[in-house]
Design a protein around this motif. Sequence first.
Motif, PDB file in Angstrom:
ATOM      1  N   TYR A 149       0.825  -1.207   0.000  1.00 19.12           N
ATOM      2  CA  TYR A 149       0.000   0.000   0.000  1.00 19.12           C
ATOM      3  C   TYR A 149       0.860   1.259   0.000  1.00 19.12           C
ATOM      4  O   TYR A 149       0.540   2.244  -0.669  1.00 19.12           O
ATOM      5  CB  TYR A 149      -0.925  -0.007   1.212  1.00 19.12           C
ATOM      6  N   MET A 150       1.968   1.221   0.754  1.00 19.04           N
ATOM      7  CA  MET A 150       2.869   2.366   0.775  1.00 19.04           C
ATOM      8  C   MET A 150       3.482   2.599  -0.606  1.00 19.04           C
ATOM      9  O   MET A 150       3.666   3.743  -1.031  1.00 19.04           O
ATOM     10  CB  MET A 150       3.973   2.149   1.816  1.00 19.04           C
ATOM     11  N   LYS A 151       3.778   1.523  -1.320  1.00 17.04           N
ATOM     12  CA  LYS A 151       4.316   1.676  -2.680  1.00 17.04           C
ATOM     13  C   LYS A 151       3.293   2.371  -3.575  1.00 17.04           C
ATOM     14  O   LYS A 151       3.650   3.215  -4.415  1.00 17.04           O
ATOM     15  CB  LYS A 151       4.679   0.296  -3.243  1.00 17.04           C
ATOM     16  N   ARG A 152       2.019   2.038  -3.386  1.00 18.24           N
ATOM     17  CA  ARG A 152       0.964   2.687  -4.177  1.00 18.24           C
ATOM     18  C   ARG A 152       0.868   4.179  -3.852  1.00 18.24           C
ATOM     19  O   ARG A 152       0.741   5.014  -4.751  1.00 18.24           O
ATOM     20  CB  ARG A 152      -0.368   1.999  -3.906  1.00 18.24           C
ATOM     21  N   LEU A 153       0.944   4.514  -2.549  1.00 21.55           N
ATOM     22  CA  LEU A 153       0.858   5.920  -2.147  1.00 21.55           C
ATOM     23  C   LEU A 153       2.029   6.724  -2.705  1.00 21.55           C
ATOM     24  O   LEU A 153       1.864   7.883  -3.114  1.00 21.55           O
ATOM     25  CB  LEU A 153       0.823   6.029  -0.626  1.00 21.55           C
ATOM     26  N   VAL A 154       3.199   6.117  -2.708  1.00 20.30           N
ATOM     27  CA  VAL A 154       4.368   6.797  -3.287  1.00 20.30           C
ATOM     28  C   VAL A 154       4.170   6.995  -4.777  1.00 20.30           C
ATOM     29  O   VAL A 154       4.448   8.082  -5.321  1.00 20.30           O
ATOM     30  CB  VAL A 154       5.647   5.975  -3.017  1.00 20.30           C
ATOM     31  N   ARG A 155       3.683   5.974  -5.456  1.00 19.31           N
ATOM     32  CA  ARG A 155       3.476   6.061  -6.907  1.00 19.31           C
ATOM     33  C   ARG A 155       2.458   7.146  -7.260  1.00 19.31           C
ATOM     34  O   ARG A 155       2.600   7.835  -8.286  1.00 19.31           O
ATOM     35  CB  ARG A 155       3.014   4.710  -7.438  1.00 19.31           C
ATOM     36  N   GLU A 156       1.441   7.303  -6.420  1.00 17.61           N
ATOM     37  CA  GLU A 156       0.400   8.306  -6.675  1.00 17.61           C
ATOM     38  C   GLU A 156       0.767   9.680  -6.101  1.00 17.61           C
ATOM     39  O   GLU A 156      -0.055  10.593  -6.121  1.00 17.61           O
ATOM     40  CB  GLU A 156      -0.934   7.825  -6.092  1.00 17.61           C
ATOM     41  N   LYS A 157       1.983   9.788  -5.572  1.00 18.04           N
ATOM     42  CA  LYS A 157       2.547  11.073  -5.129  1.00 18.04           C
ATOM     43  C   LYS A 157       1.710  11.747  -4.030  1.00 18.04           C
ATOM     44  O   LYS A 157       1.419  12.947  -4.087  1.00 18.04           O
ATOM     45  CB  LYS A 157       2.708  12.029  -6.315  1.00 18.04           C
ATOM     46  N   TYR A 158       1.356  10.973  -3.028  1.00 24.04           N
ATOM     47  CA  TYR A 158       0.665  11.547  -1.879  1.00 24.04           C
ATOM     48  C   TYR A 158       1.637  12.393  -1.055  1.00 24.04           C
ATOM     49  O   TYR A 158       2.849  12.315  -1.219  1.00 24.04           O
ATOM     50  CB  TYR A 158       0.061  10.445  -1.018  1.00 24.04           C
ATOM     51  N   HIS A 159       1.082  13.172  -0.145  1.00 25.50           N
ATOM     52  CA  HIS A 159       1.855  14.105   0.681  1.00 25.50           C
ATOM     53  C   HIS A 159       2.958  13.356   1.439  1.00 25.50           C
ATOM     54  O   HIS A 159       2.741  12.262   1.974  1.00 25.50           O
ATOM     55  CB  HIS A 159       0.914  14.799   1.666  1.00 25.50           C
ATOM     56  N   SER A 160       4.142  13.959   1.488  1.00 24.95           N
ATOM     57  CA  SER A 160       5.279  13.328   2.169  1.00 24.95           C
ATOM     58  C   SER A 160       4.982  13.061   3.642  1.00 24.95           C
ATOM     59  O   SER A 160       5.462  12.074   4.212  1.00 24.95           O
ATOM     60  CB  SER A 160       6.523  14.210   2.047  1.00 24.95           C
ATOM     61  N   GLY A 161       4.190  13.940   4.263  1.00 24.14           N
ATOM     62  CA  GLY A 161       3.834  13.724   5.663  1.00 24.14           C
ATOM     63  C   GLY A 161       3.068  12.441   5.860  1.00 24.14           C
ATOM     64  O   GLY A 161       3.298  11.699   6.837  1.00 24.14           O
ATOM     65  N   LEU A 162       2.141  12.136   4.958  1.00 24.74           N
ATOM     66  CA  LEU A 162       1.389  10.880   5.038  1.00 24.74           C
ATOM     67  C   LEU A 162       2.308   9.689   4.851  1.00 24.74           C
ATOM     68  O   LEU A 162       2.172   8.667   5.541  1.00 24.74           O
ATOM     69  CB  LEU A 162       0.284  10.869   3.981  1.00 24.74           C
ATOM     70  N   LEU A 163       3.256   9.808   3.934  1.00 26.89           N
ATOM     71  CA  LEU A 163       4.186   8.707   3.677  1.00 26.89           C
ATOM     72  C   LEU A 163       5.074   8.444   4.891  1.00 26.89           C
ATOM     73  O   LEU A 163       5.322   7.284   5.247  1.00 26.89           O
ATOM     74  CB  LEU A 163       5.036   9.026   2.451  1.00 26.89           C
ATOM     75  N   VAL A 164       5.542   9.503   5.536  1.00 22.48           N
ATOM     76  CA  VAL A 164       6.371   9.334   6.737  1.00 22.48           C
ATOM     77  C   VAL A 164       5.554   8.696   7.856  1.00 22.48           C
ATOM     78  O   VAL A 164       6.018   7.768   8.541  1.00 22.48           O
ATOM     79  CB  VAL A 164       6.950  10.686   7.189  1.00 22.48           C
ATOM     80  N   CYS A 165       4.323   9.180   8.056  1.00 23.09           N
ATOM     81  CA  CYS A 165       3.465   8.604   9.096  1.00 23.09           C
ATOM     82  C   CYS A 165       3.155   7.142   8.811  1.00 23.09           C
ATOM     83  O   CYS A 165       3.139   6.308   9.720  1.00 23.09           O
ATOM     84  CB  CYS A 165       2.169   9.406   9.205  1.00 23.09           C
ATOM     85  N   GLY A 166       2.909   6.828   7.538  1.00 22.14           N
ATOM     86  CA  GLY A 166       2.677   5.438   7.170  1.00 22.14           C
ATOM     87  C   GLY A 166       3.886   4.567   7.454  1.00 22.14           C
ATOM     88  O   GLY A 166       3.758   3.423   7.920  1.00 22.14           O
ATOM     89  N   ALA A 167       5.071   5.110   7.200  1.00 21.34           N
ATOM     90  CA  ALA A 167       6.302   4.366   7.487  1.00 21.34           C
ATOM     91  C   ALA A 167       6.460   4.127   8.987  1.00 21.34           C
ATOM     92  O   ALA A 167       6.897   3.051   9.413  1.00 21.34           O
ATOM     93  CB  ALA A 167       7.510   5.123   6.943  1.00 21.34           C
TER      94      ALA A 167
END
Length: 220
Positions: A80-98
């Motif tokens: 799911y995180m790979k999908r969010l990165v591919r769709e260029k979601y906000h970096s804050g969301l990606l960090v929180c997801g990590a």
Amino acid sequence: MKYRHIVWIVIGILFIDQVLKFWIKTNMALNESFPIFGSWFQIHFIENEGMAYGLKFGGEFGKIALTMFRLIAVIVGFFYMKRLVREKYHSGLLVCGALILAGAAGNLIDSMFYGLIFSDSTDLTVAQFLPEGGGYGTFLHGNVVDMLYFPLFSGNFPEWMPFWGGEHFIFFRPIFNIADAAISVGVIAILIFQKRFLHKPGDENQKPVGTQPALDDTVA
């Protein structure tokens, strides 16, 4: 943010979480503690069989179910995180997801392997790593190691308070670990900044229907 950045965040948190747990497990007896900053921040070693902050879930079957749920959640989470990165979601969301993903993986490692690689911790003995007679449990039956304790203040509830009147309390009572903290920080940050973090890229380019400027009927 690229997917490899997510992976490095997860690896970094896992490393800190597991190094601290290994040190606690092989250097402290169960329920042993020592202060870090006065009395309000302590390292206090406990183990739990269930969820974060010492919560439990449904006995032996619940423990296996919880471990399997964690395993599935971590596997799905990476995709799911790979999908969010591919769709260029906000970096804050990606960090929180990590952070959330790393926390789930950290406690999953305890549950899956600690029963195999450590002897039992007791109030009188310190656990051994890879003991000759085998570990204290089997696969999926390890206990989660907790150690961060913040008893900021304590006191007694007023006598007039229903149910707890006159009882002693400690704030903050739960004992947790780095993985728990990572999950909590990630979830709380998403809740606070959800309008910014959960904004799907490209939405700002979509105009609501009916917003096109009307033609001027007075123009010949």
